[in-house]
Enzyme design. Structure first.
Site, mmCIF file in Angstrom:
data_model
loop_
_atom_site.group_PDB
_atom_site.id
_atom_site.type_symbol
_atom_site.label_atom_id
_atom_site.label_comp_id
_atom_site.label_asym_id
_atom_site.label_seq_id
_atom_site.Cartn_x
_atom_site.Cartn_y
_atom_site.Cartn_z
ATOM 1 N N GLU A 219 31.523 -10.065 61.129
ATOM 2 C CA GLU A 219 30.247 -10.387 61.776
ATOM 3 C C GLU A 219 29.197 -10.567 60.703
ATOM 4 O O GLU A 219 29.275 -9.952 59.637
ATOM 5 C CB GLU A 219 29.812 -9.233 62.689
ATOM 6 C CG GLU A 219 30.752 -9.001 63.843
ATOM 7 C CD GLU A 219 30.508 -7.670 64.557
ATOM 8 O OE1 GLU A 219 31.233 -7.381 65.518
ATOM 9 O OE2 GLU A 219 29.601 -6.926 64.143
ATOM 10 N N LYS A 221 26.058 -9.723 58.706
ATOM 11 C CA LYS A 221 25.334 -8.466 58.508
ATOM 12 C C LYS A 221 23.856 -8.821 58.451
ATOM 13 O O LYS A 221 23.382 -9.365 57.464
ATOM 14 C CB LYS A 221 25.785 -7.781 57.214
ATOM 15 C CG LYS A 221 25.117 -6.427 57.014
ATOM 16 C CD LYS A 221 25.672 -5.719 55.797
ATOM 17 C CE LYS A 221 25.253 -4.269 55.728
ATOM 18 N NZ LYS A 221 23.824 -4.055 55.774
ATOM 19 N N ARG A 226 18.435 -1.204 62.990
ATOM 20 C CA ARG A 226 19.405 -0.830 64.008
ATOM 21 C C ARG A 226 18.690 -0.411 65.284
ATOM 22 O O ARG A 226 17.694 0.313 65.230
ATOM 23 C CB ARG A 226 20.215 0.343 63.464
ATOM 24 C CG ARG A 226 21.442 0.727 64.266
ATOM 25 C CD ARG A 226 22.575 -0.186 63.911
ATOM 26 N NE ARG A 226 23.822 0.199 64.537
ATOM 27 C CZ ARG A 226 24.824 0.809 63.907
ATOM 28 N NH1 ARG A 226 24.710 1.127 62.646
ATOM 29 N NH2 ARG A 226 25.950 1.079 64.547
ATOM 30 N N ARG A 241 17.801 3.801 64.126
ATOM 31 C CA ARG A 241 18.954 4.379 63.424
ATOM 32 C C ARG A 241 18.813 5.893 63.277
ATOM 33 O O ARG A 241 19.772 6.624 63.343
ATOM 34 C CB ARG A 241 19.040 3.718 62.056
ATOM 35 C CG ARG A 241 20.021 4.352 61.120
ATOM 36 C CD ARG A 241 20.140 3.471 59.907
ATOM 37 N NE ARG A 241 20.983 4.084 58.911
ATOM 38 C CZ ARG A 241 21.745 3.378 58.092
ATOM 39 N NH1 ARG A 241 21.780 2.082 58.175
ATOM 40 N NH2 ARG A 241 22.465 3.988 57.194
ATOM 41 N N GLU A 270 21.173 -4.966 66.172
ATOM 42 C CA GLU A 270 20.196 -5.050 65.081
ATOM 43 C C GLU A 270 19.082 -5.999 65.516
ATOM 44 O O GLU A 270 19.367 -7.059 66.069
ATOM 45 C CB GLU A 270 20.930 -5.594 63.837
ATOM 46 C CG GLU A 270 20.125 -5.640 62.580
ATOM 47 C CD GLU A 270 20.319 -4.388 61.692
ATOM 48 O OE1 GLU A 270 20.909 -3.385 62.143
ATOM 49 O OE2 GLU A 270 19.841 -4.443 60.553
ATOM 50 N N PHE A 310 26.099 -5.971 68.859
ATOM 51 C CA PHE A 310 27.506 -6.007 68.445
ATOM 52 C C PHE A 310 28.361 -4.923 69.087
ATOM 53 O O PHE A 310 29.560 -4.862 68.826
ATOM 54 C CB PHE A 310 27.638 -5.969 66.918
ATOM 55 C CG PHE A 310 26.736 -4.959 66.232
ATOM 56 C CD1 PHE A 310 27.031 -3.617 66.283
ATOM 57 C CD2 PHE A 310 25.607 -5.380 65.554
ATOM 58 C CE1 PHE A 310 26.218 -2.697 65.648
ATOM 59 C CE2 PHE A 310 24.781 -4.456 64.912
ATOM 60 C CZ PHE A 310 25.083 -3.112 64.965
ATOM 61 N N ARG A 382 31.171 7.395 58.987
ATOM 62 C CA ARG A 382 31.250 6.311 58.007
ATOM 63 C C ARG A 382 32.681 6.298 57.514
ATOM 64 O O ARG A 382 33.161 7.312 57.024
ATOM 65 C CB ARG A 382 30.293 6.594 56.850
ATOM 66 C CG ARG A 382 30.072 5.440 55.905
ATOM 67 C CD ARG A 382 29.299 5.863 54.674
ATOM 68 N NE ARG A 382 27.888 6.160 54.902
ATOM 69 C CZ ARG A 382 26.932 5.242 55.056
ATOM 70 N NH1 ARG A 382 27.233 3.965 55.017
ATOM 71 N NH2 ARG A 382 25.678 5.583 55.241
ATOM 72 N N LYS A 388 31.277 -2.791 55.108
ATOM 73 C CA LYS A 388 30.282 -3.807 54.793
ATOM 74 C C LYS A 388 30.766 -4.534 53.552
ATOM 75 O O LYS A 388 31.256 -3.903 52.618
ATOM 76 C CB LYS A 388 28.894 -3.207 54.604
ATOM 77 C CG LYS A 388 28.842 -2.013 53.716
ATOM 78 C CD LYS A 388 27.492 -1.330 53.745
ATOM 79 C CE LYS A 388 27.570 -0.014 53.009
ATOM 80 N NZ LYS A 388 26.385 0.791 53.078
HETATM 81 P P1 AMP Z 1 24.142 -0.159 55.369
HETATM 82 O O1 AMP Z 1 22.775 0.267 55.843
HETATM 83 O O2 AMP Z 1 24.124 -0.942 54.125
HETATM 84 O O3 AMP Z 1 25.102 1.009 55.355
HETATM 85 O O4 AMP Z 1 24.726 -1.162 56.459
HETATM 86 C C1 AMP Z 1 24.898 -0.790 57.787
HETATM 87 C C2 AMP Z 1 23.758 -1.334 58.612
HETATM 88 O O5 AMP Z 1 23.825 -2.745 58.720
HETATM 89 C C3 AMP Z 1 23.832 -0.876 60.056
HETATM 90 O O6 AMP Z 1 23.292 0.401 60.244
HETATM 91 C C4 AMP Z 1 23.033 -1.933 60.776
HETATM 92 O O7 AMP Z 1 21.664 -1.556 60.809
HETATM 93 C C5 AMP Z 1 23.164 -3.157 59.904
HETATM 94 N N1 AMP Z 1 23.922 -4.260 60.523
HETATM 95 C C6 AMP Z 1 23.562 -5.561 60.467
HETATM 96 N N2 AMP Z 1 24.449 -6.333 61.098
HETATM 97 C C7 AMP Z 1 25.416 -5.522 61.582
HETATM 98 C C8 AMP Z 1 26.615 -5.739 62.328
HETATM 99 N N3 AMP Z 1 27.022 -6.953 62.688
HETATM 100 N N4 AMP Z 1 27.358 -4.638 62.651
HETATM 101 C C9 AMP Z 1 26.975 -3.396 62.277
HETATM 102 N N5 AMP Z 1 25.857 -3.140 61.577
HETATM 103 C C10 AMP Z 1 25.079 -4.187 61.219
#
Ligand code: AMP
Length: 525
Positions: A219, A221, A226, A241, A270, A310, A382, A388
């Site tokens: 998907e 990102k 969130r 979040r 998001e 999502f 996690r 990611k």
């Molecule tokens: P990170 O903050 O780098 O750990 O990345 C995770 C965050 O990416 C999530 O908490 C979401 O806020 C954001 N995010 C953006 N697009 C998506 C997606 N398609 N699925 C899940 N999280 C996403």
């Protein structure tokens, strides 16, 4: 009748006990002595909270008046009727509810009354509850284990129930009323926000496809914030979040959610703020809107939001936490009628995945998420079920040492210690043996041997001369490197013969990259 003195004695015993198991046993047997009406307060007090987490009230007092233990005075006895847990719970409620003129004086007076009835030992722990810090070495996790132990349930059942109920006191009550079976069958509830599921950073496509059994859903990102949306068909509530209620800042999302079907539902997604040109705005702009409650209307016009959903954690009132992602996404599509969904594709090979990532980047997004279609939703978790996958970034590092290779790399200096410029010196930030061909290994080994200044038989230290461009997936805080930072999944992209060691990336630059990464990731809110 739960005397507060017993609570204070428990805390004193906990402070003197080192072992986790002993602490757990002490808490479990104490909780078993309490009646239902006191359990909820006592569990909150154990965590240094005047109220259970689900109760938003606060005491708004500066602290407990009067002397504390260890402040020179001889221990004092309790005066008058003994303090009970229930009486303190009731007094806290009165204090929190006091409002209007003279309320501050009334709050202080009520607190003085409590303090006057307490012995010095009781006063100590009363003060700690009010101050929000118990210092008994009892974490929320340990309280949950004690609750589980009290009804012979697995600790995991209590932890899971806590995720769904959002409150240790509620878990204690559930266990008290329904025992282990009730904990085991705890489920998410509408209007109780769940911690969002999180992702681990992936090294490469092989790691992703391997962990997901050869098939992964990718998907976009989105670089926004969130949101978790709960609706019963009439009322809509939205959490961030960090589980702050952001409903008031997002009336346009509320309106959208009212148009969805199959309530009661819980959705995960998001929101991204759009500029006048329809392109995503920086994350900070969106946060500004999250904080703005007063002129939301004005912000609405200036900063439209795009919603990308999502996940679906409840449909028609039925929780979906444990069903596979493929089914949850199908439910999501039913709820929204196919609107407002994250862009996605299913990939079975690295080339397909790479093409999708390129499309995500071309559309201005941060990277892609890769999720296991078979996995359940792990609130607050996690792990490898969600990855990611970001575009690697690069820094220029100086090679300061190299380890002798083993196995296939025997005979080469093949694990390179990488450093950045730190004032007049260099600071190590990582190691890698990735990125070189066999020929490059051979050449680099010769070059580094000529620069050797020390050799302990395993690691050869070299005069800092060779600069390499290093790709990495993330910068992490490091407890081991004195620099405090480490490159995650580093690999050498190329040798920078055009650069001298003084021209490599500096530590302040690396810190700035670390900070930028933190902001972009949307941890605020
Ligand atoms: P990170 O903050 O780098 O750990 O990345 C995770 C965050 O990416 C999530 O908490 C979401 O806020 C954001 N995010 C953006 N697009 C998506 C997606 N398609 N699925 C899940 N999280 C996403």
């Amino acid at each position: 009748m739960g005397r507060f003195l017993q609570f204070a004695e428990l805390c004193q015993a906990l402070e003197r006990t080192r072992g986790r198991l002993e602490k757990r046993a002490l808490v479990a047997s104490y909780l078993a002595t309490l009646g239902e009406d006191e359990l909820s307060h006592a569990v909150a007090f154990l965590g240094g909270r005047a109220f259970p987490v689900s109760d938003p009230r606060t005491l708004s007092v500066r602290g407990l008046p009067g002397p504390r233990r260890g402040q020179g005075d001889a221990p004092t006895e309790a005066q008058g009727e003994p303090l009970t847990i229930a009486a303190i719970g009731a007094a806290f409620a009165e204090i929190a509810d006091a409002s209007g003129s003279g309320s501050r004086a009334r709050r202080e007076a009520r607190l003085l009354q409590l303090a006057a009835r307490a012995s010095s030992l009781e006063r100590e722990y009363l003060a700690r509850i009010i101050g929000g810090e118990m210092r008994t070495g009892v974490s929320d996790g340990l309280v949950l284990e004690a609750i589980a132990a009290g009804v012979n349930a697995a600790p995991e059942a209590a932890r899971r129930a806590a995720l769904f109920l959002g409150d240790l006191s509620a878990v204690a009550m559930l266990a008290r009323r329904g025992g282990a079976a009730a904990l085991d069958s705890a489920e998410p509830r509408l209007f109780v926000p769940l911690l969002p599921m999180l992702a681990e950073i992936a090294e490469d496509w092989a790691a992703v496809l391997g962990a997901h059994g050869g098939e992964t859903v990718l998907e976009f990102k989105y670089d926004g914030a969130r949101v978790q949306i709960h609706s019963d068909g009439t009322r809509v509530a939205i959490w961030s979040r960090r589980l702050s209620d952001v409903t008031g800042s997002l009336p346009d999302v509320v309106t959208r959610a009212r148009g969805y079907a199959s309530a009661p539902f819980i959705l995960d997604g998001e929101v991204v703020a759009l500029g006048g040109d329809g392109r995503p705005l920086p994350f900070q702009e969106l946060m500004r809107r999250f904080r703005r409650v007063h002129d939301v209307e004005e912000a609405l016009g200036r900063m439209p939001l795009a919603l990308h959903l999502f996940d679906c954690l409840m449909i028609d009132g039925r929780p979906l936490i444990d069903v596979p992602y493929a089914e949850r996404f199908a439910a999501l599509t039913r709820v929204t009628g196919g609107r407002d969904l994250a862009e996605r594709t299913i990939a079975r090979a690295a080339e397909e995945a790479e093409a999708f990532r390129a499309a995500a980047l071309a559309a201005g997004h941060e990277g892609v998420m890769a999720k296991d279609l078979k996995s359940g939703y792990a609130p607050g978790g996690r792990g490898k079920r969600w990855f990611k996958v970001k575009t690697p970034e690069t820094v220029d590092c100086v090679i300061v040492a190299a380890d002798r290779g083993s196995g296939r790399r025997v005979g080469w200096l093949s694990n390179y210690h990488l450093a950045v410029v730190d004032g007049d010196g260099l600071a190590e930030v990582g190691k890698t043996f990735k990125g070189f061909t066999d020929r490059q290994f051979t050449e680099m080994t010769e070059r580094l041997e000529a620069l050797a200044v020390g050799d302990d038989g395993y690691t050869v230290r070299v005069r800092p001369d060779v600069v390499v461009e290093v790709e990495y997936n993330e910068i992490q805080k490091s407890p081991t490197y004195p620099s405090g930072l480490a490159l995650r999944f580093a690999r050498i992209a190329r040798v920078r013969d055009d650069k001298g060691p003084g021209q490599a990336t500096t530590l302040p630059e690396l810190r700035a990259l670390y900070d930028a990464q933190f902001h972009r990731k949307g941890r605020a809110g």
